[in-house]
Motif scaffolding. Structure first.
Motif, mmCIF file in Angstrom:
data_model
loop_
_atom_site.group_PDB
_atom_site.id
_atom_site.type_symbol
_atom_site.label_atom_id
_atom_site.label_comp_id
_atom_site.label_asym_id
_atom_site.label_seq_id
_atom_site.Cartn_x
_atom_site.Cartn_y
_atom_site.Cartn_z
ATOM 1 N N SER A 23 -22.322 6.985 -34.156
ATOM 2 C CA SER A 23 -22.489 6.800 -35.595
ATOM 3 C C SER A 23 -21.165 6.509 -36.307
ATOM 4 N N THR A 24 -20.059 6.523 -35.572
ATOM 5 C CA THR A 24 -18.744 6.337 -36.191
ATOM 6 C C THR A 24 -18.532 4.910 -36.671
ATOM 7 N N ALA A 25 -18.965 3.953 -35.861
ATOM 8 C CA ALA A 25 -18.739 2.545 -36.177
ATOM 9 C C ALA A 25 -19.870 1.716 -35.594
ATOM 10 N N PRO A 26 -20.166 0.562 -36.196
ATOM 11 C CA PRO A 26 -21.153 -0.334 -35.588
ATOM 12 C C PRO A 26 -20.697 -0.693 -34.174
ATOM 13 N N SER A 27 -21.574 -0.487 -33.205
ATOM 14 C CA SER A 27 -21.192 -0.751 -31.811
ATOM 15 C C SER A 27 -22.272 -1.554 -31.117
ATOM 16 N N SER A 28 -21.911 -2.153 -30.016
ATOM 17 C CA SER A 28 -22.807 -3.078 -29.324
ATOM 18 C C SER A 28 -22.677 -2.919 -27.816
ATOM 19 N N GLN A 29 -23.826 -2.824 -27.152
ATOM 20 C CA GLN A 29 -23.829 -2.731 -25.697
ATOM 21 C C GLN A 29 -23.364 -4.043 -25.063
ATOM 22 N N THR A 30 -23.748 -5.178 -25.653
ATOM 23 C CA THR A 30 -23.336 -6.461 -25.068
ATOM 24 C C THR A 30 -21.829 -6.668 -25.201
ATOM 25 N N ILE A 31 -21.216 -6.106 -26.242
ATOM 26 C CA ILE A 31 -19.756 -6.183 -26.353
ATOM 27 C C ILE A 31 -19.110 -5.263 -25.324
ATOM 28 N N ALA A 32 -19.738 -4.117 -25.053
ATOM 29 C CA ALA A 32 -19.236 -3.249 -23.980
ATOM 30 C C ALA A 32 -19.278 -3.980 -22.646
ATOM 31 N N GLU A 33 -20.372 -4.692 -22.396
ATOM 32 C CA GLU A 33 -20.500 -5.445 -21.151
ATOM 33 C C GLU A 33 -19.493 -6.585 -21.107
ATOM 34 N N LEU A 34 -19.239 -7.198 -22.261
ATOM 35 C CA LEU A 34 -18.250 -8.274 -22.329
ATOM 36 C C LEU A 34 -16.862 -7.735 -22.018
ATOM 37 N N CYS A 35 -16.510 -6.601 -22.620
ATOM 38 C CA CYS A 35 -15.197 -5.985 -22.354
ATOM 39 C C CYS A 35 -15.072 -5.591 -20.886
ATOM 40 N N ALA A 36 -16.143 -5.034 -20.326
ATOM 41 C CA ALA A 36 -16.108 -4.624 -18.922
ATOM 42 C C ALA A 36 -15.942 -5.823 -17.999
ATOM 43 N N THR A 37 -16.513 -6.963 -18.380
ATOM 44 C CA THR A 37 -16.417 -8.177 -17.555
ATOM 45 C C THR A 37 -15.035 -8.821 -17.656
ATOM 46 N N LEU A 38 -14.540 -8.969 -18.889
ATOM 47 C CA LEU A 38 -13.270 -9.687 -19.102
ATOM 48 C C LEU A 38 -12.056 -8.840 -18.752
ATOM 49 N N LYS A 39 -12.190 -7.514 -18.883
ATOM 50 C CA LYS A 39 -11.061 -6.598 -18.648
ATOM 51 C C LYS A 39 -9.807 -7.064 -19.390
ATOM 52 N N PRO A 40 -9.889 -7.212 -20.710
ATOM 53 C CA PRO A 40 -8.725 -7.707 -21.473
ATOM 54 C C PRO A 40 -7.580 -6.704 -21.465
ATOM 55 N N ARG A 41 -6.375 -7.208 -21.657
ATOM 56 C CA ARG A 41 -5.225 -6.303 -21.774
ATOM 57 C C ARG A 41 -5.311 -5.508 -23.086
ATOM 58 N N TYR A 42 -5.797 -6.185 -24.135
ATOM 59 C CA TYR A 42 -5.974 -5.546 -25.435
ATOM 60 C C TYR A 42 -7.333 -5.938 -26.004
ATOM 61 N N HIS A 43 -8.020 -4.960 -26.562
ATOM 62 C CA HIS A 43 -9.278 -5.215 -27.273
ATOM 63 C C HIS A 43 -9.103 -4.685 -28.688
ATOM 64 N N PHE A 44 -9.065 -5.615 -29.653
ATOM 65 C CA PHE A 44 -8.952 -5.233 -31.054
ATOM 66 C C PHE A 44 -10.317 -5.376 -31.717
ATOM 67 N N ALA A 45 -10.720 -4.346 -32.449
ATOM 68 C CA ALA A 45 -12.005 -4.369 -33.148
ATOM 69 C C ALA A 45 -11.836 -3.772 -34.536
ATOM 70 N N THR A 46 -12.703 -4.160 -35.441
ATOM 71 C CA THR A 46 -12.629 -3.733 -36.837
ATOM 72 C C THR A 46 -12.886 -2.238 -36.991
ATOM 73 N N SER A 47 -12.091 -1.589 -37.815
ATOM 74 C CA SER A 47 -12.369 -0.197 -38.176
ATOM 75 C C SER A 47 -13.294 -0.192 -39.391
ATOM 76 N N PRO A 48 -14.350 0.625 -39.373
ATOM 77 C CA PRO A 48 -15.295 0.638 -40.498
ATOM 78 C C PRO A 48 -14.848 1.507 -41.673
ATOM 79 N N GLY A 49 -13.723 2.183 -41.514
ATOM 80 C CA GLY A 49 -13.266 3.076 -42.582
ATOM 81 C C GLY A 49 -11.767 3.183 -42.624
#
Length: 551
Positions: free
Chosen positions: A173-199
Motif C-alpha cells: 500500500s506504500t506506492a503503486p506497484s506492478s508485478q509485470t514491472i517486477a518481472e521486467l526488473c528481474a529479467t533485465l537485472k539493471p544496475r540501477y532501477h529508478f522509480a517515482t516516489s508517491p510521497g
C-alpha cells in the motif's frame, strides 16, 4: 571513462529552481547527463515558466532525459513530441516504452505511466499518455539487459528482504506497484532501477542480486540498486537528488548489507511419492500421520495457491518457466521424457519436452471453467500460437527431420488443464507410426477408439477426452523449402466410468521413441541446476520464434 550521472525525483513543474540547481552542480561535477524520474511537469503547469523552459531561457546545463510520469504532459510538449521537434535545448524525451543507448554507451530502458489493467491485451499506441499496459512491460523484456531501468511505478515486492523497508513499514500500500514491472526488473537485472516516489519520502533499498547461477559465476554478480527519490523541493526535505558514477566492472562479492532479489521464488523441495501424478499436484494425505480419508470424503482440488501450474503458487519452480504470454506460458517439463541428448543428432541441444499452460486456474478450456467464452477462445488461441511456434522451431532447427506431438487431457474433475509438447522424428509421423501407436495401445487397454477430428475449445466436445495433435513437415523436392505438412488431430473420448491413466500419452511416446526407461517422470531425477541448464538452452533455441519477446 566512467560516466557521472545526475538524477532528480519528480520535478512537478518547478522547472526554474530544479534546473538552476542542476546548472550549479554541473559546473562543479560535469555530469555526462541527467535523468528526471516521475513527473517533469505538473497538471497545473505555470504557463510563463513553461514558456521560459521551452524557449531555452531556463538553461538545461547537460543532456537530460525524461519519460511520462503519472500525469499527462502539457499539450505544447505533446505537440512537439508528435511533430518530432526539439522540446527544449538539451532535453530528450525517452518515449513511454523505449530502449535508449546514450552517446556514453549507457543503456536506458524506460516504461512511463501507470499500468492500466482495463486494457487486457495489446500494447498502448499512444506514446505520451500517462498509462501503459502489461503488454508494454512484457515487450521490454526483449531488451535483455539495462544499465538503468526507469519506471513510474514500483516493482511489486521490492520491499521484501529489506531491513530498510521493514523499518519504514513499507508494503503493497506504500506506492503503486506492478508485478509485470517486477518481472521486467528481474529479467533485465539493471544496475540501477529508478522509480517515482508517491510521497515526500525517499526509499533507497539495499542492493540486491539474483539467485546464484553456477553457469554465469565467472561474469560476476548482476547487482541492482533500487532508488525512489522524493519530489523536488518537498516539504519534508527528503532526498530528491542523486549523483553517481556508473561502473561496469564485474562485481565478484556483493557489498555489505546487500540481499537476495526480492523477486526470488524458492524452489520446492524434492518431490516425494505424494506428488506422483505428472500433473504435479500434491496429495495432502501421503507420507504423513493423518488417517486416510474414506472414498466418499474426496478432498477438494487444490486452489491456485497450491496448484503447481499457477504462477501465484509460492512453491512453483519458476526457474523452469521459459516464456510468459498474455493468457498462457511455457515451461520445461519436470522429469522430461527426452533428454538433452535425445534429439542432438537432429539439431536440438535441449530435451524439447515443454508444457503449455493457461494462466487461468481451470480444469478445462471451456467457457464455464475459464470464466467466459471470450476468455476460453482467447486462451486457446494463444496456446495454439505457442504450439505452432514450437512446431516451427523444431522443424527449422532440425532441417525438418523433427516434427511434434502435442496432447491435451481434458477432464471435468481435472485441476489445471495444460498441453504437453514433444519433438518426434518426422518420419514417424509421415509413415503413420505415431497415429498407429496411440490407436493400438488404446485398443489394448480397452479405453476407447481414436477418431480424426479438428476442433477448438472444450465446449465443442461433450465429456472428457484426450486430444493428440500430430504434425510434421516433409522435405520439398528441391531440398530447400519445406514441403507438404502432415497434420492431424486425434480425439479419444472417455467417460467417468473409464479409469483413464494420465500417463497414457507419455507411455505411447516412450515406446515410440525407445525411451521406456524414462516413462516415469519421477525416476528422471534431474537436479535444479540441470533443469536450469535445459531451460536456458531452450530459451536460446526458441528465442527466434518466441512472440512474447517481440516489441
Amino acid at each position: 571513462m566512467a560516466s557521472k550521472l545526475f538524477v532528480f525525483g519528480s520535478v512537478n513543474g518547478q522547472l526554474r529552481s530544479a534546473f538552476g540547481k542542476l546548472a550549479a552542480l554541473h559546473a562543479k561535477n560535469v555530469f555526462s547527463f541527467a535523468i528526471v524520474t516521475g513527473n517533469l511537469f505538473t497538471e497545473a503547469q505555470d504557463d510563463d515558466e513553461l514558456n521560459a523552459f521551452l524557449s531555452g531561457e531556463i538553461t538545461i546545463a547537460c543532456p537530460t532525459y525524461f519519460t511520462v510520469g503519472a500525469v499527462a504532459l502539457p499539450p505544447r510538449v505533446v505537440e512537439k513530441i508528435e511533430s518530432d521537434e526539439e522540446i527544449a535545448p538539451n532535453l530528450h524525451y525517452l518515449g513511454k516504452r523505449s530502449v535508449t543507448k546514450t552517446s556514453e554507451g549507457v543503456r536506458i530502458v524506460a516504461l512511463g505511466g501507470l499500468v492500466d489493467l482495463n486494457i487486457v491485451a495489446g500494447q498502448s499506441k499512444d506514446q505520451h499518455a500517462p498509462f501503459h499496459t502489461e503488454d508494454d512491460a512484457k515487450a521490454l523484456r526483449g531488451a535483455n539487459n539495462a544499465d538503468i531501468l526507469l519506471t513510474a511505478m514500483w516493482p511489486s515486492e521490492i520491499w521484501k528482504n529489506s531491513a530498510k523497508a521493514k523499518e519504514l513499514t513499507f508494503n503493497s500500500s506504500t506506492a503503486p506497484s506492478s508485478q509485470t514491472i517486477a518481472e521486467l526488473c528481474a529479467t533485465l537485472k539493471p544496475r540501477y532501477h529508478f522509480a517515482t516516489s508517491p510521497g515526500d519520502f525517499c526509499f533507497e533499498r539495499e542492493p540486491f542480486f539474483p539467485e546464484p547461477n553456477e553457469e554465469n559465476k565467472d561474469k560476476g554478480l548482476a547487482l541492482t540498486r533500487f532508488i525512489s527519490l522524493a519530489p523536488w523541493a518537498n516539504a519534508a526535505k527528503a532526498k530528491s537528488m542523486y549523483a553517481f558514477t556508473i561502473n561496469r566492472d564485474a562485481i565478484i562479492m556483493p557489498p555489505p548489507g546487500s540481499t537476495l532479489t526480492p523477486f526470488f521464488k524458492s524452489a520446492p523441495k524434492k518431490r516425494t511419492a505424494d506428488q506422483a501424478e505428472f500433473s504435479r499436484f500434491a496429495n495432502p494425505n501421503a507420507d504423513n500421520k493423518k488417517p486416510r480419508r474414506q472414498r466418499h470424503e474426496r478432498s477438494p482440488p487444490p486452489g491456485p495457491e497450491r496448484c503447481f501450474f499457477c504462477l501465484s503458487n509460492p512453491n512453483l519452480p519458476v526457474h523452469m518457466i521459459a516464456s510468459v504470454g498474455d493468457d498462457a506460458y511455457l515451461a520445461t517439463a519436470k522429469g522430461p521424457l527426452s533428454s538433452a541428448d535425445t534429439f542432438r543428432p537432429q539439431g536440438l541441444d535441449f530435451p524439447g519436452h515443454v508444457i503449455i499452460t493457461p494462466l487461468t486456474h481451470a480444469p478445462s478450456l471451456g467457457a464455464a471453467a475459464m470464466g467466459g467464452e471470450d476468455e476460453a477462445h482467447k486462451t486457446f488461441a494463444e496456446m495454439t500460437r505457442f504450439r505452432k511456434s514450437l512446431q516451427t522451431m523444431v522443424a527449422k532447427r532440425s532441417k525438418r527431420r523433427l516434427g511434434a506431438v502435442t496432447w491435451e487431457i481434458n477432464r471435468a474433475r481435472g485441476i489445471h488443464v495444460h498441453w504437453q509438447f514433444m519433438p518426434v522424428p518426422a518420419e514417424l509421423m509421415i509413415k503413420g507410426t505415431v497415429e498407429i501407436g496411440f490407436k493400438v495401445l488404446a485398443k489394448d487397454l480397452k479405453i476407447g477408439e481414436f477418431v480424426t477430428k479438428e476442433f477448438g475449445t472444450a465446449d465443442e466436445i461433450e465429456g472428457d477426452y484426450l486430444r493428440v495433435w500430430i504434425w510434421a513437415e516433409e522435405d520439398a523436392e528441391d531440398g530447400v523449402e519445406g514441403g507438404r505438412v502432415v497434420g492431424k488431430s486425434l480425439l479419444l473420448r472417455f467417460d467417468e466410468g473409464i479409469r483413464f491413466d494420465l500417463q497414457f500419452p507419455r507411455k505411447v511416446m516412450a515406446k515410440l521413441l525407445g525411451l521406456e526407461e524414462r516413462t516415469v517422470w519421477q525416476d528422471i531425477g534431474q537436479t535444479e541446476n540441470e533443469e536450469k541448464v535445459d531451460v536456458a538452452a531452450f530459451r536460446t533455441g526458441f528465442k527466434e520464434w518466441d512472440f512474447t519477446l517481440q516489441s
